[in-house]
Design an enzyme around this catalytic site. Sequence first.
Site, short mmCIF file in Angstrom:
data_model
loop_
_atom_site.label_atom_id
_atom_site.label_comp_id
_atom_site.label_asym_id
_atom_site.label_seq_id
_atom_site.Cartn_x
_atom_site.Cartn_y
_atom_site.Cartn_z
N GLU A 141 -0.19 15.91 -13.55
CA GLU A 141 -1.13 16.68 -12.74
C GLU A 141 -1.98 15.80 -11.83
OE1 GLU A 141 -1.22 19.72 -12.01
OE2 GLU A 141 0.40 20.23 -13.38
N TYR A 164 -9.36 22.31 -11.37
CA TYR A 164 -7.92 22.53 -11.28
C TYR A 164 -7.19 21.80 -12.43
CZ TYR A 164 -3.11 21.98 -10.39
OH TYR A 164 -1.76 21.97 -10.61
N ASP A 188 -3.41 25.92 -7.46
CA ASP A 188 -3.06 24.80 -6.58
C ASP A 188 -2.65 25.36 -5.21
OD1 ASP A 188 -0.46 25.73 -6.82
OD2 ASP A 188 0.40 23.72 -6.90
#
Length: 318
Positions: free
Chosen positions: A62, A145, A163
Site C-alpha cells: 500500500e 487511506y 483510492d
Amino acid sequence: MTAPTQPEPSAPRDTAARTALRTDATDTLPLHTPVIAWFEANARDLPWRRPEAGAWGVMVSEFMLQQTPVNRVLPVYEQWLARWPRPADLAAEAPGEAVRAWGRLGYPRRALRLHGAAVAVTERHGGEVPSDHAELLALPGVGEYTAAAVASFAFGRRHAVLDTNVRRVLARAVTGVQYPPNATTAAERRLAVSLLPAEEGTAARWAAASMELGALICTARNESCHRCPIAARCAWLRAGKPEHDGPPRRGQTYAGTDRQVRGKLLAVLRAAEVPVPQAALDAVWEEPVQRARALDGLVADGLVEPLADGMYRLPGRP
Ligand code: SF4
C-alpha cells in the site's frame, strides 16, 4: 374496461444508448454484487493478495502503490519482502537503507515513512501489524487511506477505501461525472460509506473489487464499458458520457522539475556505499539555484544527511 395501451419506447439508435438503456438482472442487485462477482473471475494474481503476504506485505504494497503503478512496484516489492520479511527486520536497518531499496519508485519520502511505521510496529505492537483502524492510523506515516486499506485487505475489516481508482468508479457509476475532484471530499467519503456492504467480509471484497474495476476496466482514459459489470446502471454512461467540466486535472510533469533533480541527486547517493562529496552531486544538474534548492529539500525531508566534512549520505541511524 381495457387499459390504455402504453406507447412503445423508441428504439435507441447508437451503441452507447443501447448499452445505457439495457437492463439485466444486475440492475436490481446492490452495486457491490456484480462487481464482486466480476472480481472473483477477473482479479489479478498479485503477490500482496496471496495469503502468505500477511499484513506486513499488504502494508508494504500500500505504501508503494499509492503513487506508483503495479508493474513498477512488483520487482521492488519482491526484493523488499525478501530482504525484510518482518517489520522488525526493516526497523533494525538505518532509514537510508529503505531509501536505497526504494529504487526508482518515486516520492521517496514514502520509504522513510514505511521505515518509521516498521519501527513503531516493532516497538508498540511486538512486531505485528495491528488490525485496528485507529491503531494503524496512529502509526507514523500511515494516513486515513493506508489505515483503511490495511485493515480491509489484510484483516477483512469494513472500511471505505478510497483510492484514485475507487473514486473514479464511484464518480462515474454513481455521481455521473467523468472524474472525481482533485482531492478527496467529504461528499465522496459519505457516498463511499453509504455504499459499504453491511457484512464485514463482503465490505472488504467490495473494497478490493471496486479498486480492481477502476484499475482494469474503468480506467482514466479509454474505459472498457463494454466489459463492465455495472454498465447497465452507470450514471455517466446513461448520461452519454459528458466531458469533464470541473477544474483542470493535475498533470504529472516531471522533466525539468525539482522532483527530477531530487531523483538524480538521490540516485548518486543510492549507488554509493560511502558518503559522497558535494562535487559528485553538483555533476548531475547544471543549474545551481535549482540544484541547491533540490538538495536543501532532500536534507529538510530527512532523505539526505549532510556530514560535518562537507560529504553527503543517505540517512543513518538516529
Ligand atoms: S460503464 Fe464505463 S464508465 Fe461506467 S463504471 Fe463501467 S467502465 Fe466506468
